[in-house]
Design a protein around this motif. Structure first.
Motif, PDB file in Angstrom:
ATOM      1  N   ALA A  85       4.807 -40.250  12.334  1.00 56.44           N
ATOM      2  CA  ALA A  85       4.466 -40.041  10.921  1.00 56.44           C
ATOM      3  C   ALA A  85       5.600 -40.410   9.977  1.00 56.44           C
ATOM      4  N   SER A  86       6.841 -40.333  10.433  1.00 58.41           N
ATOM      5  CA  SER A  86       7.975 -40.641   9.552  1.00 58.41           C
ATOM      6  C   SER A  86       8.032 -42.113   9.166  1.00 58.41           C
ATOM      7  N   LEU A  87       7.268 -42.957   9.866  1.00 58.02           N
ATOM      8  CA  LEU A  87       7.278 -44.393   9.570  1.00 58.02           C
ATOM      9  C   LEU A  87       6.162 -44.812   8.614  1.00 58.02           C
ATOM     10  N   VAL A  88       5.387 -43.830   8.101  1.00 60.33           N
ATOM     11  CA  VAL A  88       4.266 -44.151   7.217  1.00 60.33           C
ATOM     12  C   VAL A  88       4.726 -44.922   5.995  1.00 60.33           C
ATOM     13  N   SER A  89       5.862 -44.542   5.432  1.00 60.03           N
ATOM     14  CA  SER A  89       6.337 -45.186   4.201  1.00 60.03           C
ATOM     15  C   SER A  89       6.681 -46.650   4.397  1.00 60.03           C
ATOM     16  N   LEU A 102      -4.373 -42.500   9.558  1.00 58.77           N
ATOM     17  CA  LEU A 102      -3.211 -41.607   9.591  1.00 58.77           C
ATOM     18  C   LEU A 102      -3.598 -40.214  10.083  1.00 58.77           C
ATOM     19  N   GLU A 103      -4.725 -40.107  10.772  1.00 58.03           N
ATOM     20  CA  GLU A 103      -5.237 -38.800  11.170  1.00 58.03           C
ATOM     21  C   GLU A 103      -4.205 -37.992  11.945  1.00 58.03           C
ATOM     22  N   GLY A 104      -4.030 -36.725  11.514  1.00 60.28           N
ATOM     23  CA  GLY A 104      -3.122 -35.818  12.189  1.00 60.28           C
ATOM     24  C   GLY A 104      -1.680 -35.904  11.752  1.00 60.28           C
ATOM     25  N   CYS A 105      -1.321 -36.913  10.981  1.00 60.19           N
ATOM     26  CA  CYS A 105       0.054 -37.050  10.501  1.00 60.19           C
ATOM     27  C   CYS A 105       0.294 -36.056   9.363  1.00 60.19           C
ATOM     28  N   LYS A 106       1.260 -35.203   9.483  1.00 65.46           N
ATOM     29  CA  LYS A 106       1.540 -34.186   8.469  1.00 65.46           C
ATOM     30  C   LYS A 106       2.285 -34.832   7.303  1.00 65.46           C
ATOM     31  N   LEU A 107       1.564 -35.031   6.212  1.00 64.59           N
ATOM     32  CA  LEU A 107       2.112 -35.754   5.064  1.00 64.59           C
ATOM     33  C   LEU A 107       2.278 -34.866   3.846  1.00 64.59           C
ATOM     34  N   SER A 108       2.256 -33.541   4.039  1.00 66.55           N
ATOM     35  CA  SER A 108       2.317 -32.635   2.897  1.00 66.55           C
ATOM     36  C   SER A 108       3.591 -32.820   2.081  1.00 66.55           C
ATOM     37  N   GLN A 109       4.661 -33.254   2.722  1.00 70.76           N
ATOM     38  CA  GLN A 109       5.918 -33.472   2.011  1.00 70.76           C
ATOM     39  C   GLN A 109       6.155 -34.936   1.672  1.00 70.76           C
TER      40      GLN A 109
END
Length: 386
Positions: A85-89, A102-109
């Protein structure tokens, strides 16, 4: 080589799968032909200079991962697993993406890191399930309003937002709409009464999020000719509404919840000849009395569920031989009947009433069909107290 996956209730094919050995072969050929690039931290070879489809499964600080995420300009499909998930950006350079999951990737922050989504003009599928971004609900709904080409929307709400109705009215090409509320949240009443569904709507499932006050005027065969799946909750239902629903030509799946018990509506309903010509599965909930089926109704119905059947009112539809005359023998394709009995509430039924109701329902299900081919029934009566 390719095996179908059938639904549990309607025998329709919902997906396909392959044998493990075939899957290994597919993976090998996909890698050789550069059909898909899988980065899981285990493969030490450098990926191809051109990445079309990427499965990003794990994030490890190595040069191979860094090289791959910098070569996504031509990527058409990207699936990101939670461990990466840290590579989404880093996906902001993938301007020709058609699929982004992106299912399941914690993106709240990391909501701000998704701003690049508005530049993905070719995007056809966006999966944000389980990404924990309901903290910016208003902004998300405003963004959804801009997606006027959207065909499918699955959304779960912590609470109802008035802007959502305005948003839905702008999505004139919607074909599939699923709406849920968070477990334990009370369903709203009437918030969708002013909404008019698009003419191309094929699947509508809102009964887990809101009540319609009455049956919407647009739910009629002159406006919706291709609506196979309908799951709604309606506060008050009338006989004419059942007749209207029965004329929808393509409907094969119906889940209809009403509030007749709480509203004290004691009337029964009749499903007439020729009604629901394509229906395969039907689920009725909270009817004070179950529907009575006339000969020629629901000719293709296989599965019938009647939930919260109010036992004290069975006397009103009793037959001369002591059974309950539902007209089940008039349903030529019926394979399974399930009835949930409601004992408590106004005019609560005794244990003896419950026993007699179960026996009567079993008798009705076993009754011979009138001028129809033999059928097998699955009879289940269960005691249900609210």
């Amino acid at each position: 080589m390719i095996q179908p996956v059938y639904g549990l209730v309607d025998s329709m094919i919902y997906a396909c799968r392959v044998h493990d050995m075939v899957l290994d072969l597919i993976r090998s050929l996909s890698s050789e032909e550069n059909f898909v690039t899988v980065l899981n931290g285990m493969d030490h070879t450098s990926p191809s200079n051109t990445i079309r489809r990427l499965s990003l499964q794990i994030c490890k600080e190595n040069h191979i991962m860094a090289q791959a995420t910098r070569r996504l300009q031509q990527a058409r499909s990207v699936i990101v697993f939670p461990a990466a998930a840290s590579l989404v950006s880093t996906l902001d350079s993938s301007r020709v993406l058609r699929v982004l999951d992106l299912e399941g990737c914690k993106l709240s922050q990391a909501v701000t890191s998704l701003k690049y989504l508005r530049n993905l003009h070719h995007l056809r599928y966006l999966g944000l399930h389980g990404t924990v971004i309901d903290g910016s609900t208003i902004n998300i709904i405003e963004d959804i309003c801009q997606l006027t080409e959207m065909r499918k929307l699955h959304i779960r709400l912590d609470k109802w937002n008035d802007k959502l109705l305005e948003c839905l009215c702008k999505l004139g090409k919607m074909e599939h709409l699923f709406m849920y509320v968070k477990s334990g949240v009370r369903r709203s009443i009437g918030v969708l009464d002013a909404w008019v569904a698009p003419r191309h709507l094929r699947v509508l499932r809102t009964q887990l999020s809101t009540w319609f006050s009455t049956l919407p005027a647009w739910l009629n065969p002159s406006l919706l000719t291709d609506l196979p799946w309908l799951c709604i909750a309606v506060k008050e239902l009338r006989q004419v509404d059942v007749t209207i629903l029965g004329r929808l030509p393509a409907m094969s799946w119906l889940e209809l919840e009403v509030d007749n018990v709480k509203l004290g509506i004691l009337q029964g309903f009749v499903v007439g000849a020729g009604s629901f010509p394509s229906l395969i599965r039907c689920h009725f909930s909270q009817f004070v009395r179950p529907l009575v089926f006339q000969q020629g109704a629901m000719p293709r119905l296989r599965y019938l569920v009647i939930d919260q059947f109010h036992v004290p009112d069975t006397r009103g539809i009793a037959s001369s031989d002591g059974g309950i005359d539902l007209g089940l023998g008039n349903l030529p394709s019926l394979q399974s009947v399930r009835v949930a009995l409601l004992q408590e509430g106004a005019g609560a039924a005794s244990d003896e009433d419950m026993r007699q109701a179960k026996a009567a329902l079993r008798h009705a299900a076993n009754a011979p069909q009138s001028s129809c081919a033999p059928n097998r029934y699955s009879k289940n009566g269960r005691r249900c107290a609210s």
